[in-house]
Design a protein around this motif. Structure first.
Motif, short mmCIF file in Angstrom:
data_model
loop_
_atom_site.label_atom_id
_atom_site.label_comp_id
_atom_site.label_asym_id
_atom_site.label_seq_id
_atom_site.Cartn_x
_atom_site.Cartn_y
_atom_site.Cartn_z
N HIS A 94 0.86 -1.19 0.00
CA HIS A 94 0.00 0.00 0.00
C HIS A 94 0.89 1.24 0.00
N THR A 95 0.53 2.25 -0.78
CA THR A 95 1.38 3.44 -0.89
C THR A 95 1.56 4.19 0.43
N HIS A 96 0.57 4.13 1.31
CA HIS A 96 0.68 4.85 2.59
C HIS A 96 1.03 3.93 3.76
#
Length: 128
Positions: A94-96
């Motif tokens: 996940h990017t975050h």
């Protein structure tokens, strides 16, 4: 806990949770080694990190030791996208939130995911 003991801790490199304690400082786990890729990194469940989070949030989330399911290491790590659908045990990036393991399917449009900083509910199967 002692050096050489097994511990569950999300790997920053491959997302696996099976680790071995390699260093203890002042009675606290300082470094762990991933059993899958051999990466050595700091322990993600230290009290210092928990204190820092408690001061930046209204209420500290309950501490989760590891995913409720074993990650499926036979599958590649997939980049998280709301349009994709996932299966229990899949690893996502996940990017975050970083690396995670799908723990539970909560219906056709939601999944529960374990990340090193806690569980999150994410969307799945959404058209773009």
């Amino acid at each position: 806990m002692k050096v050489g003991a097994d511990i569950q801790n999300a790997c920053t490199k491959c997302g696996t949770v099976a680790h071995v304690i390699v260093a203890i400082v002042e009675g606290k786990i300082a470094k762990v080694e991933c059993k899958e890729c051999g990466s050595v990194h700091r322990n993600r469940t230290t009290a210092a990190k928990s204190k820092k989070k408690a001061t930046t949030r209204r209420a500290a989330a309950p501490q989760v030791i590891g995913p409720a399911v074993e990650p499926d290491l036979s599958l590649p790590i997939r980049r998280y996208q709301t349009s994709d659908t996932y299966a229990v045990g899949e690893r996502i990036d996940h990017t975050h939130f970083g690396m995670g393991v799908i723990e539970r399917i909560m219906g056709p449009s939601k999944v529960q995911v374990y990340f090193s900083d806690g569980q999150k509910t994410l969307l799945q199967g959404r058209s773009t």
